[in-house]
Design an enzyme around this catalytic site. Structure first.
Site, mmCIF file in Angstrom:
data_model
loop_
_atom_site.group_PDB
_atom_site.id
_atom_site.type_symbol
_atom_site.label_atom_id
_atom_site.label_comp_id
_atom_site.label_asym_id
_atom_site.label_seq_id
_atom_site.Cartn_x
_atom_site.Cartn_y
_atom_site.Cartn_z
ATOM 1 N N GLY A 60 -41.458 9.366 7.854
ATOM 2 C CA GLY A 60 -42.384 8.405 7.270
ATOM 3 C C GLY A 60 -43.811 8.668 7.711
ATOM 4 O O GLY A 60 -44.130 9.718 8.292
ATOM 5 N N GLU A 84 -40.797 21.638 -17.534
ATOM 6 C CA GLU A 84 -39.804 21.768 -16.471
ATOM 7 C C GLU A 84 -39.568 23.238 -16.129
ATOM 8 O O GLU A 84 -39.434 23.604 -14.951
ATOM 9 C CB GLU A 84 -38.495 21.096 -16.892
#
Length: 611
Positions: A102, A484
């Protein structure tokens, strides 16, 4: 971020921690480390390396670190360069060691406050402020749990951390807010990790911590407290993932295994969701039918590959169901004012279900007034699935390669199923739905046929290895497929690649076209084919080298400046799914020829759990 493993046991846990880190390598990382407490010891033993887990393992083979309590980590740098000094675990005063995923957003303020009290920092990370704050409190006499609980209110941002103390050598304390943590249950031993894959060799019983939870693990038991400090139980579940699901099974790379695993994954996605030529509303969760009855618009939010899936779905939702659809990158959606209509279905797409921006977008959407949310996800019990009204599990199975493949195609199938559910409400036509359901059922077999192009594409890839740029073209729903394909090439081969709608060539990209710029086009036999062929002629006229993936019968023949690779005829509706496969194979083989790290491309992480 990126990977956490911890254990408290009567046996030596170093091999467990190292194996767990190996199973988290797919997430991407730049350094690794471990801290252990031996029975009766009053200090840590720690090893850290800049580089791969195998280097950490070799260091432990040279200098073993025994211990029954330990924590380990693979780090993907956010604050501070990749280096040994910035690698986790971080230690405070020789008393406390900690690993963290985090970002602590107020780390500068906390660092200044601690430095003013005489704390000397040894790294450039935001993580170290957490361990120093906890260590200061342990040094003052608090037990480890109390020190953690006193520190948490000071932290702003996202975190999942595991911490051990030399004063409590048989205790492991963990906490989460915004980043995932899972507890594994054994007999006389307990474990923690950021992903169940890390612990499959030692247990298949897990519970998932919720935001705000703090847990204490000892050999004998696990206690969990919620954000209010109240004792609480989180349900235990038995994982259905086989321990060998994260093995390569004879393939050279996980990515190749996952490309070739798509027929099965797509079949699993469809299983139990179709009946008598209809899509079952219940596939999307309890109460889905009543919610779908209210829907008059769709808002899709996602990141990366999942965003491309959403772009394809927009064509389906509007063409099949006549439902207006917006698609937005999650990191943009969450930071702008939005207009929420109560009859809009808010759809999020995420392979991991832990993508930070997508999760934050769900919460923002709820605050903005969106009443109904649907998560399309591959990981049960992920944060995204727990925070959404409806959930569709893609059942793609573990995806280890950082560059997503089977997650993308299974997401497309999920979105086409959703389009049919909405079509039934807005443009009902039982015969048309049955025809499309038959097309869906044919997809696994058609993908198998597309995979037979592997050798041909491997040979073609040799023409890309000396290139530095590539241009991908598509029209209609194949434009996001071109996007993509370009993303896959740049992710794993490090060739700069961009995608454009073919009709945009004259508005700028043609300036880039020359004999050194390969141009890849996807050309199914649909209503836009003739327009696309005109665009390809524009490339030829400027000396460009064309590589065209075209349907059999399309009059694009190979020549010195055109390589045409032929696919079997396919209905326009499912063409985006089928045409994705050869583009995946092209990116894979180019990366292999260039000697790139296919499964763990540089600078990237599988689960992006921070902004």
């Amino acid at each position: 971020m990126c990977g956490i493993v911890g254990a408290v046991a009567q046996r030596d846990v170093a091999p467990i921690l190292i194996e767990g880190l190996k199973r988290l390598e797919y997430r991407g990382y730049d350094s690794a480390g471990v801290a252990l407490l031996a029975p009766g010891a009053d200090h840590f033993e720690r090893a850290r390396v800049k580089g791969k887990v195998r280097e950490l393992e070799e260091a432990l083979e040279r200098s073993p670190l025994p211990g029954g309590t330990g924590i380990a980590h693979t780090r993907w740098a956010t604050h501070g360069e990749p280096s040994q000094r910035n690698a986790h675990p971080h230690v405070s005063r020789g008393l406390v060691a900690l690993v963290h995923n985090g970002i602590i957003e107020n780390h500068d303020t906390l660092r200044a406050r601690l430095a003013a009290r005489g704390v000397v920092f040894e790294s450039d990370t935001d993580t170290e402020v957490v361990v120093q704050a906890i260590g200061e409190r342990v040094a003052a006499g608090l037990d480890l749990l109390a020190a953690v609980q006193a520190t948490i209110p000071e932290l702003e941002g996202a975190y999942a951390f595991a911490v051990i103390s030399a004063r409590e050598p048989e205790t492991l304390v963990v906490a989460r807010r915004g980043s995932p943590l899972v507890i594994g249950y054994g007999i006389g031993e307990h474990f923690v990790a950021s992903d169940v894959f890390a612990l499959l060799p030692v247990t298949q019983r897990f519970s998932f911590l919720e935001d705000g939870d703090v847990a204490v693990l000892t050999r004998r038991n696990v206690t969990i407290r919620d954000a209010s400090g109240a004792l609480i139980e989180r349900p235990q579940r038995v994982s259905q993932i086989a321990p060998d699901a994260v093995e390569k099974s004879g393939y050279r790379h996980f990515m190749l295994k996952e490309i070739h695993g798509q027929p099965k994954a797509l079949g699993d996605t469809l299983e139990g969701r179709l009946l008598d030529g209809k899509v079952l509303d219940a596939a999307f969760g309890q109460g889905a039918a009543a919610i779908f009855d209210e829907i008059k618009a769709v808002q899709i939010v996602a990141c990366g590959t999942s965003y491309h899936a959403g772009l394809v779905a927009r064509y389906w939702f509007e063409a099949l169901a006549g439902v207006p659809t917006s698609v937005e990158v999650a990191s943009e959606f969450r930071y702008r004012p939005v207009v929420a209509r109560p009859d809009t279905l808010f759809v999020t797409i995420s392979q991991s279900g832990e993508t930070a921006d997508t999760l934050a977008a769900v919460r923002e959407a709820r605050a903005q007034g969106f009443r109904h949310s649907l998560a399309i996800c591959n990981v049960p019990e992920s944060s995204l699935t727990r925070e959404s009204d409806l959930v569709f599990m893609t059942r793609a199975g573990p995806e280890i390669g950082v560059a997503s493949t089977k997650a993308f195609t299974t997401q497309l199938v999920a979105l086409l199923l959703l389009a049919l559910c909405l079509k039934r409400r807005h443009r009902p036509d039982a015969a048309a739905e049955a025809r499309i359901v038959a097309l869906l059922e044919s997809i696994p077999g058609r993908v198998n046929v597309a995979l037979e192009m592997d050798a041909e594409i491997a040979a073609l890839a040799e023409e890309f290895t000396a290139r530095h740029h590539a241009l991908y073209l598509g029209r209609g729903a194949l434009y996001p497929v071109a996007m993509e394909g370009a993303l896959k090439l740049k992710e794993i081969s490090y060739i700069h690649a961009e995608a454009y709608p073919a009709g945009e060539l004259k508005h700028g990209p043609l300036a880039l076209v020359d004999e050194d710029m390969p141009v890849v086009a996807v050309a199914p036999n649909n209503s836009l084919l003739e327009k696309l062929k005109s665009n390809l002629e524009e490339v030829r006229a400027r000396g460009g080298r064309l590589y065209v993936f075209a349907e059999a019968g399309v009059s694009v023949s190979s020549s010195p400046d055109i390589r045409c690779l032929t696919l079997s005829p396919v209905d326009d509706l499912i063409a985006p799914i089928i045409y994705t496969v050869p583009l995946q194979l092209l990116a894979y083989h180019v990366a292999v020829l260039k000697g790139a790290d296919v499964d763990q491309p540089r600078n990237l992480a599988k689960s992006v759990t921070v902004e």
